[in-house]
Design an enzyme around this catalytic site. Structure first.
Site, mmCIF file in Angstrom:
data_model
loop_
_atom_site.group_PDB
_atom_site.id
_atom_site.type_symbol
_atom_site.label_atom_id
_atom_site.label_comp_id
_atom_site.label_asym_id
_atom_site.label_seq_id
_atom_site.Cartn_x
_atom_site.Cartn_y
_atom_site.Cartn_z
ATOM 1 N N HIS A 29 36.710 15.213 10.993
ATOM 2 C CA HIS A 29 37.111 14.892 9.626
ATOM 3 C C HIS A 29 38.075 13.703 9.639
ATOM 4 O O HIS A 29 39.284 13.880 9.781
ATOM 5 C CB HIS A 29 37.800 16.096 8.981
ATOM 6 C CG HIS A 29 36.937 17.322 8.924
ATOM 7 N ND1 HIS A 29 36.670 18.095 10.038
ATOM 8 C CD2 HIS A 29 36.289 17.922 7.885
ATOM 9 C CE1 HIS A 29 35.889 19.109 9.692
ATOM 10 N NE2 HIS A 29 35.653 19.030 8.397
ATOM 11 N N HIS A 260 34.804 12.918 4.314
ATOM 12 C CA HIS A 260 35.480 14.195 4.593
ATOM 13 C C HIS A 260 35.162 14.742 5.978
ATOM 14 O O HIS A 260 36.041 14.834 6.825
ATOM 15 C CB HIS A 260 35.120 15.241 3.534
ATOM 16 C CG HIS A 260 35.661 16.606 3.836
ATOM 17 N ND1 HIS A 260 36.982 16.938 3.653
ATOM 18 C CD2 HIS A 260 35.066 17.720 4.358
ATOM 19 C CE1 HIS A 260 37.185 18.191 4.030
ATOM 20 N NE2 HIS A 260 36.031 18.687 4.460
ATOM 21 N N GLU A 409 48.511 41.286 -0.516
ATOM 22 C CA GLU A 409 48.240 41.689 0.867
ATOM 23 C C GLU A 409 47.956 40.489 1.771
ATOM 24 O O GLU A 409 48.434 40.431 2.910
ATOM 25 C CB GLU A 409 47.045 42.662 0.925
ATOM 26 C CG GLU A 409 47.319 44.035 0.354
ATOM 27 C CD GLU A 409 47.060 44.110 -1.150
ATOM 28 O OE1 GLU A 409 47.180 45.221 -1.709
ATOM 29 O OE2 GLU A 409 46.739 43.065 -1.755
ATOM 30 N N HIS A 471 39.452 53.890 -2.689
ATOM 31 C CA HIS A 471 40.665 53.810 -1.883
ATOM 32 C C HIS A 471 40.515 54.473 -0.512
ATOM 33 O O HIS A 471 41.441 54.415 0.288
ATOM 34 C CB HIS A 471 41.833 54.468 -2.632
ATOM 35 C CG HIS A 471 42.400 53.628 -3.726
ATOM 36 N ND1 HIS A 471 41.629 53.035 -4.693
ATOM 37 C CD2 HIS A 471 43.690 53.257 -3.991
ATOM 38 C CE1 HIS A 471 42.407 52.359 -5.525
ATOM 39 N NE2 HIS A 471 43.654 52.468 -5.113
#
Length: 663
Positions: A29, A260, A409, A471
């Site tokens: 890149h 890129h 999280e 859960h």
């Protein structure tokens, strides 16, 4: 030569090393290094506190390339400033097998690479941990020993990834004012203009999260310098939106996605050489420019020497504690403290959930190990990650030991990695095991880097009950066990929980996950053993009366069920032994003799775990009996769910007897 001409030539050295390395590798890149060379040159020559000859100096500023695909920017800087292990040969071998110059920066491959980046946004997430780590260590040891900045370069992709919002919101909330982010604002992603998919006002977003944020010309060295100087005196974290051109200087590909992720090609590079009036052949830097860069690499030597002088003169106890923490060593009395605690557990035989016995162990550990930093993703009362020693870290008080990460999280796991990488700290954070899905990318990178990050995952099975299948983790133990270099611990009782914590703290090059129950479990280790039995990964917990016909392997809450099944089978005349398996990964590292002895020769092998079977066949064989989950869970009480899914001592014993009788 004017100072601007000198700056331009130094920046162009970055550009051409990047262009030529990508071209030689025929992969990489080039666009980011070409567009961000001015930012990097100003930062490394005028602001960054570092010494290339002492790359691990604890009070160095940290530079994190979150947009890791632009790795040649970092490798060029490391070579130019004189890091000893970043030679021109390494630059020439960019992306080649065995080189230090991997496609994306990898922690541990070369000095000066502070963290592994590549998955976009990860470096940004780590940088919050780095910056928080600096503030925590500063509160403990003062400005004389800890006083540095964290700089991070992020691209459009980093800011589009969801982790970026978790990270910047946490950093803004904690007012991490020594965190300075450069946004490579070039409006190009792989598919084309960013406007194809996004029109977010990023400056407004950062400001809304409690940051300073402003636009500058990312090719104007004085504008860059002014923005950095302003940021260094701020009471908030700062985002500098640097307007750049991807592939700057490439005659036809600059400003397009063609710059890129592909080599520019010989013709385009020739045009760039003409544009910048760069006459040197590939991989050759004019002597005066290399000298100027090497001088920048040495410019921090005096600051380092002054710091070493302050450390030498510091109070002996403070100096010793600082050096112990930076070395990653546990306190000298740690083994004795934990050994006494284990002995007490075997005597007291508590019946508690392993999330509670984890908290009990942490109460002892946090009292003995002052560098532990706890936290939770808004589940403190459920994860049991807070102890009497860990009061809340706030923008007004970084001298405490508990982070309320909020419902973030992924941001939490990335910050834990940053705290760990900063040095001097041992970080752990909690959530439900089911939500390891949200944290997994950072958990994987902790494993890839080989660092001591610790993840506390409670509510580890259908045993959490009424919250239901959304859960209830079913596949998560298997999924985490699939990550190389990641120890997944599932303790069966309070003694095993203490041992697993000890192993997590001593595993300096392997991250750990502790999978912990919501439901109460009896103490199954009632005889004190000084040896850490969990260190073997699996061990015989209960022997058979006679030569074993059956071996039952189990983890966590199912060890109690295995012992119950053993009692039933023994009563029916079938000698049965039980093997507790707190950690697959550590068991796999044992000698072949130990593994063979532990697995044993019983004709029938059974595994009991309230998760899926995947991973168990290497212990019980494909013909072994598995008692566990075969699909998702259900809403209901634990008293209903285990019988409903056939995870009981009676069901296990009946399955064995059916096999024994050929049914």
């Amino acid at each position: 030569m004017t100072s601007r001409e000198q700056h331009d030539r130094m920046a162009n050295a970055i550009r051409f090393l990047a262009m030529d390395a990508v071209e030689k590798a025929n992969s990489g890149h080039p666009g980011l290094p070409m567009g961000c060379a001015d930012i990097a040159t100003v930062l490394f020559t005028r602001f960054l506190k570092f010494d290339a000859k002492a790359p691990h100096w604890p009070d160095r500023d940290r530079f994190i390339l979150s947009a890791g695909h632009g790795s040649m920017l970092l490798y060029s800087l490391l070579y130019l400033t004189g890091y000893e292990d970043m030679t021109i040969e390494q630059i020439k071998n960019f992306r080649q097998l065995g080189s230090k110059t991997a496609g994306h920066p990898e922690y541990g491959h070369a000095a000066g690479i502070e963290t592994t980046t590549g998955p976009l946004g990860q470096g940004l997430g780590n940088s919050v941990g780095f910056a928080l780590g600096e503030r925590i260590m500063n509160a403990a040891f003062g400005n004389d020993l800890v006083n540095h900045f964290t700089y991070v370069l992020a691209g459009d992709g980093c800011l589009m990834e969801g982790i970026s919002h978790e990270a910047i919101a946490l950093a803004g909330h904690l007012k991490l004012n020594k965190l300075i982010l450069f946004w490579d604002n070039n409006n190009i992603s792989i598919d084309g203009p960013v406007s194809l998919a996004d029109n977010t006002d990023q400056v407004a977003r950062f400001q809304a999260c409690g940051w300073n944020a402003s636009h500058i010309d990312g090719t104007d060295p004085e504008a860059i310098a002014y923005a950095i100087e302003t940021a260094r005196h701020s009471d908030k974290p700062t985002m500098i939106a640097c307007k750049t051109t991807i592939g700057f200087g490439a005659p036809t590909k600059a400003g397009t996605n063609k710059a890129h992720g592909s080599p520019l090609g010989a013709e385009e590079i020739a045009g760039a050489r003409k544009f910048f009036n760069w006459e040197s052949p590939p991989f050759e830097i004019p002597a005066d420019i290399l000298d100027a860069w090497r001088a920048a690499g040495k410019s921090g030597a005096k600051a380092r020497e002054d710091w070493e002088g302050r450390l030498a003169k510091a109070d002996a106890k403070l100096k010793g504690e600082f050096e112990r923490r930076i070395a990653g060593q546990l306190p000298a009395n740690f083994d004795a403290v934990l050994g006494a605690y284990k002995k007490k557990l075997s005597q007291d035989k508590p019946k508690v959930a392993t999330r509670k016995s984890s908290e009990m162990a942490l109460e002892v550990i946090n009292g003995a190990v002052p560098e532990t930093i706890g936290g939770s993703a808004d589940l403190t009362g459920s994860n049991n990650t807070k102890t009497s020693q860990t009061k809340n870290i706030t923008p007004e008080d970084y001298g405490q030991r508990y982070v309320h990460y909020g419902i973030r999280e992924h941001g939490m796991a990335a910050a834990i990695n940053g705290l760990t990488l900063h040095g001097g700290l041992i970080a752990y954070g909690g959530t439900f095991l089911c939500f390891s899905d949200y944290a997994r990318p950072s958990m994987r990178l902790a494993s890839l880097m080989g660092i001591r990050s610790i993840f506390v995952m409670t509510h580890d099975s259908i045993g959490l009950g009424e919250d239901g299948p959304t859960h209830q983790p079913v596949e998560h133990l298997a999924a985490l066990r699939a990550i190389p270099n990641h120890n997944v611990f599932r303790p069966a009782d309070a003694v095993e929980a203490a041992e697993c914590w000890e192993l997590a703290l001593k595993s300096e090059k392997t991250p750990s996950t502790l999978a912990l129950t919501r439901q109460n479990l009896p103490t199954v280790r009632t005889e004190h053993r000084e040896q850490n039995l969990c260190a073997s990964g699996a061990y015989e917990l209960a022997a058979a009366n006679g030569e074993a016909a059956v071996t039952i392997f189990a983890t966590g809450s199912e060890v109690e069920i295995a012992l119950g099944a053993r009692d039933l089978l023994e009563k029916h005349g079938h000698p049965t032994r039980v093997v507790s398996v707190p950690c697959f990964e550590l068991f796999d590292q044992q000698s072949e003799d130990y593994r063979k002895k532990t697995i044993g020769n019983a004709g029938i092998k059974v595994a009991i775990e309230a998760g899926i079977r995947q991973g168990w066949d290497h212990l019980i064989g494909t013909d072994g009996i598995f008692v566990g989950m075969h699909g998702f869970g259900a809403s209901g009480s634990i008293e209903q769910l285990y019988p409903h899914f056939g995870i009981t001592a009676d069901a296990a014993a009946k399955a064995v007897e059916a096999r024994l009788h050929g049914k």
